[in-house]
Write a protein that holds these residues in place. Structure first.
Motif, short mmCIF file in Angstrom:
data_model
loop_
_atom_site.label_atom_id
_atom_site.label_comp_id
_atom_site.label_asym_id
_atom_site.label_seq_id
_atom_site.Cartn_x
_atom_site.Cartn_y
_atom_site.Cartn_z
N ALA A 1 0.83 -1.21 0.00
CA ALA A 1 0.00 0.00 0.00
C ALA A 1 0.86 1.25 0.00
CB ALA A 1 -0.92 -0.01 1.22
N LYS A 2 2.05 1.18 0.60
CA LYS A 2 2.99 2.29 0.59
C LYS A 2 4.41 1.72 0.56
CE LYS A 2 3.15 2.83 5.63
NZ LYS A 2 3.00 3.78 6.75
N PRO A 3 5.37 2.50 0.10
CA PRO A 3 6.73 1.96 0.01
C PRO A 3 7.30 1.63 1.39
CG PRO A 3 6.71 4.32 -0.43
CD PRO A 3 5.28 3.88 -0.40
N ARG A 4 8.12 0.59 1.44
CA ARG A 4 8.76 0.20 2.69
C ARG A 4 10.05 0.98 2.86
NH1 ARG A 4 10.45 -6.01 4.45
NH2 ARG A 4 11.68 -5.44 6.30
N ASP A 5 10.21 1.62 4.01
CA ASP A 5 11.42 2.39 4.30
C ASP A 5 12.47 1.48 4.91
OD1 ASP A 5 10.41 4.75 3.37
OD2 ASP A 5 9.87 5.55 5.33
N PHE A 6 13.69 1.58 4.39
CA PHE A 6 14.82 0.83 4.92
C PHE A 6 15.87 1.79 5.44
CE2 PHE A 6 13.09 -2.46 2.13
CZ PHE A 6 13.25 -3.60 2.90
N GLY A 7 16.45 1.45 6.58
CA GLY A 7 17.65 2.14 7.01
C GLY A 7 18.86 1.42 6.45
N GLY B 1 25.65 -4.06 14.01
CA GLY B 1 24.52 -4.69 14.66
C GLY B 1 23.33 -3.79 14.92
N GLU B 2 23.35 -2.57 14.39
CA GLU B 2 22.26 -1.63 14.64
C GLU B 2 21.78 -1.00 13.34
OE1 GLU B 2 23.71 1.25 17.39
OE2 GLU B 2 23.69 -0.12 19.10
N TRP B 3 20.48 -0.69 13.31
CA TRP B 3 19.89 0.02 12.18
C TRP B 3 20.08 1.52 12.35
CZ3 TRP B 3 18.66 -2.28 7.85
CH2 TRP B 3 18.35 -3.64 7.87
N ARG B 4 20.46 2.17 11.27
CA ARG B 4 20.60 3.62 11.25
C ARG B 4 19.65 4.19 10.21
NH1 ARG B 4 27.03 5.21 11.84
NH2 ARG B 4 27.52 3.78 13.59
N HIS B 5 19.32 5.45 10.36
CA HIS B 5 18.37 6.11 9.46
C HIS B 5 19.09 7.11 8.57
CE1 HIS B 5 15.09 4.23 11.61
NE2 HIS B 5 15.61 4.66 12.75
N ARG C 1 12.45 3.51 -5.02
CA ARG C 1 12.45 2.50 -6.08
C ARG C 1 11.04 2.23 -6.55
NH1 ARG C 1 14.21 0.41 -10.59
NH2 ARG C 1 14.22 -1.87 -10.71
N PHE C 2 10.85 2.34 -7.87
CA PHE C 2 9.57 2.01 -8.49
C PHE C 2 9.69 0.64 -9.13
CE2 PHE C 2 9.26 6.48 -7.87
CZ PHE C 2 7.92 6.76 -7.79
N SER C 3 8.73 -0.22 -8.87
CA SER C 3 8.77 -1.57 -9.40
C SER C 3 8.79 -1.55 -10.92
CB SER C 3 7.56 -2.37 -8.91
OG SER C 3 7.45 -3.58 -9.62
N PRO C 4 9.72 -2.27 -11.56
CA PRO C 4 9.76 -2.28 -13.02
C PRO C 4 8.57 -2.99 -13.65
CG PRO C 4 11.32 -3.85 -12.13
CD PRO C 4 10.80 -3.06 -10.97
N SER C 5 7.84 -3.78 -12.87
CA SER C 5 6.66 -4.48 -13.38
C SER C 5 5.36 -3.74 -13.12
CB SER C 5 6.56 -5.87 -12.75
OG SER C 5 7.70 -6.63 -13.03
N HIS C 6 5.36 -2.92 -12.07
CA HIS C 6 4.10 -2.30 -11.64
C HIS C 6 4.12 -0.77 -11.70
CE1 HIS C 6 4.58 -6.21 -9.54
NE2 HIS C 6 3.33 -6.37 -9.92
N GLU C 7 5.32 -0.19 -11.91
CA GLU C 7 5.47 1.26 -11.99
C GLU C 7 4.89 1.94 -10.75
OE1 GLU C 7 3.87 2.45 -15.75
OE2 GLU C 7 5.38 1.37 -16.89
N GLN C 8 5.14 1.34 -9.61
CA GLN C 8 4.63 1.83 -8.33
C GLN C 8 5.79 1.87 -7.34
OE1 GLN C 8 1.31 -0.39 -6.72
NE2 GLN C 8 1.97 0.02 -4.62
N SER C 9 5.81 2.90 -6.50
CA SER C 9 6.85 3.01 -5.50
C SER C 9 6.74 1.85 -4.50
CB SER C 9 6.73 4.35 -4.76
OG SER C 9 7.69 4.43 -3.73
N VAL C 10 7.84 1.10 -4.32
CA VAL C 10 7.79 -0.07 -3.44
C VAL C 10 8.78 0.00 -2.27
CG1 VAL C 10 6.82 -1.67 -5.12
CG2 VAL C 10 9.31 -1.33 -5.05
N THR C 11 9.92 0.66 -2.45
CA THR C 11 10.89 0.78 -1.36
C THR C 11 11.54 2.16 -1.38
OG1 THR C 11 12.66 -0.18 -2.72
CG2 THR C 11 11.45 -1.69 -1.26
N ARG C 12 12.04 2.54 -0.20
CA ARG C 12 12.88 3.73 -0.07
C ARG C 12 14.10 3.33 0.74
NH1 ARG C 12 11.35 9.15 1.48
NH2 ARG C 12 11.28 8.26 3.58
N THR C 13 15.27 3.48 0.13
CA THR C 13 16.51 3.10 0.81
C THR C 13 17.41 4.32 0.97
OG1 THR C 13 17.43 2.41 -1.33
CG2 THR C 13 16.48 0.70 0.06
N ALA C 14 18.22 4.27 2.02
CA ALA C 14 19.05 5.42 2.37
C ALA C 14 20.16 5.65 1.36
CB ALA C 14 19.65 5.20 3.75
N CYS C 15 20.47 6.91 1.14
CA CYS C 15 21.65 7.29 0.36
C CYS C 15 22.77 7.57 1.36
CB CYS C 15 21.36 8.52 -0.48
SG CYS C 15 20.06 8.30 -1.71
#
Length: 499
Positions: free
Chosen positions: A12-18, A23-27, A34-48
């Motif tokens: 329903a909304k893109p999944r945010d990844f740190g 051993g720890e997650w950072r933001h 990232r937009f799915s190449p099959s669905h043209e819908q935002s699926v993930t957001r990953t850190a730069c």
């Protein structure tokens, strides 16, 4: 964990990844969407990630290697962690496959198969961790004893590509860990999700903090910085030969780090008239179309005996037009979407070059109409000559170039007429011809009357400009070690200086 109620639905909304360090997650402060190449819908957001994030990850890996328990644990203890990780991967296979499909565009059924292979890699590496050993020399004389020790090389940087994000990670990572090394991983910017999911799996499996770290971002920023980093002892890179060259230069200009490189390929499949032509045609169609041809070992050059060439090419074309292309969540789909816009354009440009240079198009050559996504029909060109771009360049798409030969020597010459040497296949019922071709064609992986088969027990890698080093099997663990020679004298020293 995401609960997948319906594998055919998108989130329903893109999944945010740190990102994952020590051993720890950072933001992150900035994100890649990232937009799915099959669905043209935002699926993930990953850190730069930044240079500082990378420095933190390398420092964590260095501390874990120098001061933590991992490098000094027994092979049996390391094997236990890898086996627990394999069990968790098996339990979470659908979850992993789901995100792999959304970011990459490959069929769900294929992604599940790749996860099965990934699990096998972990199980194989667990066994290799227990078998890793050095050598002794008891033949140096009455008092001198020699040992050759294998020690983990240290901090490994691992850069993985977008075509098989999880599988290529797992063809390297468990063998790196089995050796006792620590690792900093940079997945491809467009397909980072499953590499990040692996962080939780390994933590739950009992991997100590700092042994596995993930930084995300672009290859030009984070990838280049990894290649140049003076505190990374070895870099494993899978991708294009062009970027492989830049890794070599960066290593030479920094700390002369060891490199493991799996690079491009322009792989031949040689078909003799005496082979089972229907089986061979199916293998040819599969070999160039699997993963939409976005595969380093894709068999993109068909070299077929002249006497059966017309018949055989027609058979291949008939099979290629029957390949089911489309929605990756449809169980009937055999190949999915092209992963990126840039790659889609590259493939179409090469198809246009093939036409303009005089190759004859037998099938495909067009984009496939679909409500959403990027799809290209499996494509076969015949009457291709060695000087054409489609004959020489790695296209990385479902585009097959067909050549013809009359004698075995000519087939071998055509097969070796490339700067690459990653993989090759030969089809014949004559064992003499099969052995002759196998011995003389320059390729790191070779298949006789089969294609893309084998498991993680055997090493993989390339000749020539297809790369350096070997992954998987016991050789894949040894790749991440260095040798130390030790001599022990059991007697008193015979003095050089007279008393």
């Amino acid at each position: 964990m995401t609960v997948i109620k319906d594998r055919f639905s998108t989130p329903a909304k893109p999944r945010d990844f740190g990102f994952f360090i020590d051993g720890e997650w950072r933001h992150g402060r900035e994100f890649y969407e990232r937009f799915s190449p099959s669905h043209e819908q935002s699926v993930t957001r990953t850190a730069c990630c930044t240079q500082q994030d990378l420095d933190d990850a390398v420092a964590a890996a260095r501390q874990a290697f120098e001061e933590g328990p991992w490098a000094r644990q027994s092979g049996a203890d390391r094997a236990d962690v890898l086996l627990r990780a394999a069990t968790l991967m098996r339990e979470q296979a659908e979850e992993i496959a789901y995100w792999e499909v959304l970011e990459n565009g490959k069929p769900f059924t294929q992604a599940k198969g790749e996860i099965a292979h990934a699990i096998a890699c972990f199980e194989t590496a667990a066994g290799a961790a227990r078998l890793l050993h050095g050598h002794t020399f008891n033949n140096l004389g009455r008092s001198l004893f020699g040992m050759v020790l294998r020690e983990p090389i240290g901090v490994v940087g691992l850069i993985t590509p977008w075509n098989f994000p999880f599988m290529i990670l797992c063809e390297r990572l468990p063998f790196i860990l089995a050796s006792g090394c620590t690792v900093v991983v940079k997945p491809a910017e467009v397909t980072s999700a499953t590499t990040l999911i692996m962080a939780d799996i390994l933590a739950e499996a009992g991997l100590p903090k700092g042994v596995y770290n993930v930084v995300t971002g672009s290859g030009s920023v984070i990838g280049q910085a990894m290649a140049e980093h003076a505190d990374i002892d070895m870099l494993s890179f899978t991708g294009s030969t062009k970027i492989g060259r830049s890794c070599i230069k960066a290593s030479a200009d920094s700390n002369l780090k060891k490199l493991g490189l799996e690079l491009g390929g322009k792989n031949p499949i040689i078909v003799f008239a005496d082979s089972n032509l229907d089986d061979a045609a199916d293998a040819v169609a599969f070999g160039v179309s699997f993963n939409t041809g976005q595969c380093c070992v894709s068999t993109s050059r068909l070299i077929v005996e002249q006497s059966v060439a017309d018949e055989f090419e027609r058979c291949v074309a008939e099979k290629m037009v029957k390949i089911r292309v489309g929605n990756p969540f449809d169980p009937a789909t055999q190949i999915g979407a092209i992963t990126t816009d840039a790659q889609n354009k590259t493939i179409l440009d090469y198809i246009a070059k093939g036409k303009s240079e005089g190759a004859v198009l037998l099938c495909g050559g067009t984009e496939l109409a679909n409500e959403k996504g990027r799809y290209i029909a499996p494509t076969l060109f015949t009457h291709v000559t060695p000087d054409m771009a489609i004959a020489r360049d790695e296209i990385f798409g479902p585009v097959l170039s067909s050549f013809r030969f009359e004698k075995v020597e000519e087939a071998i010459r055509l097969a070796n007429d490339t700067v690459y040497g990653l993989a090759a296949s030969v089809w014949t019922q004559d064992i003499s011809k099969a052995l002759t071709v196998t011995r003389r064609v320059k390729a790191g992986r070779f298949w006789v009357n089969t294609i893309m088969s084998g498991g993680p027990e055997t090493p993989i890698g390339g000749f020539r400009q297809s790369g350096w080093g070997r992954e998987a099997g016991l050789a894949g663990v040894e790749e991440y070690t260095q040798l130390k020679t030790v001599h022990i004298d059991a007697d008193r020293r015979s003095h050089w200086i007279a008393s």
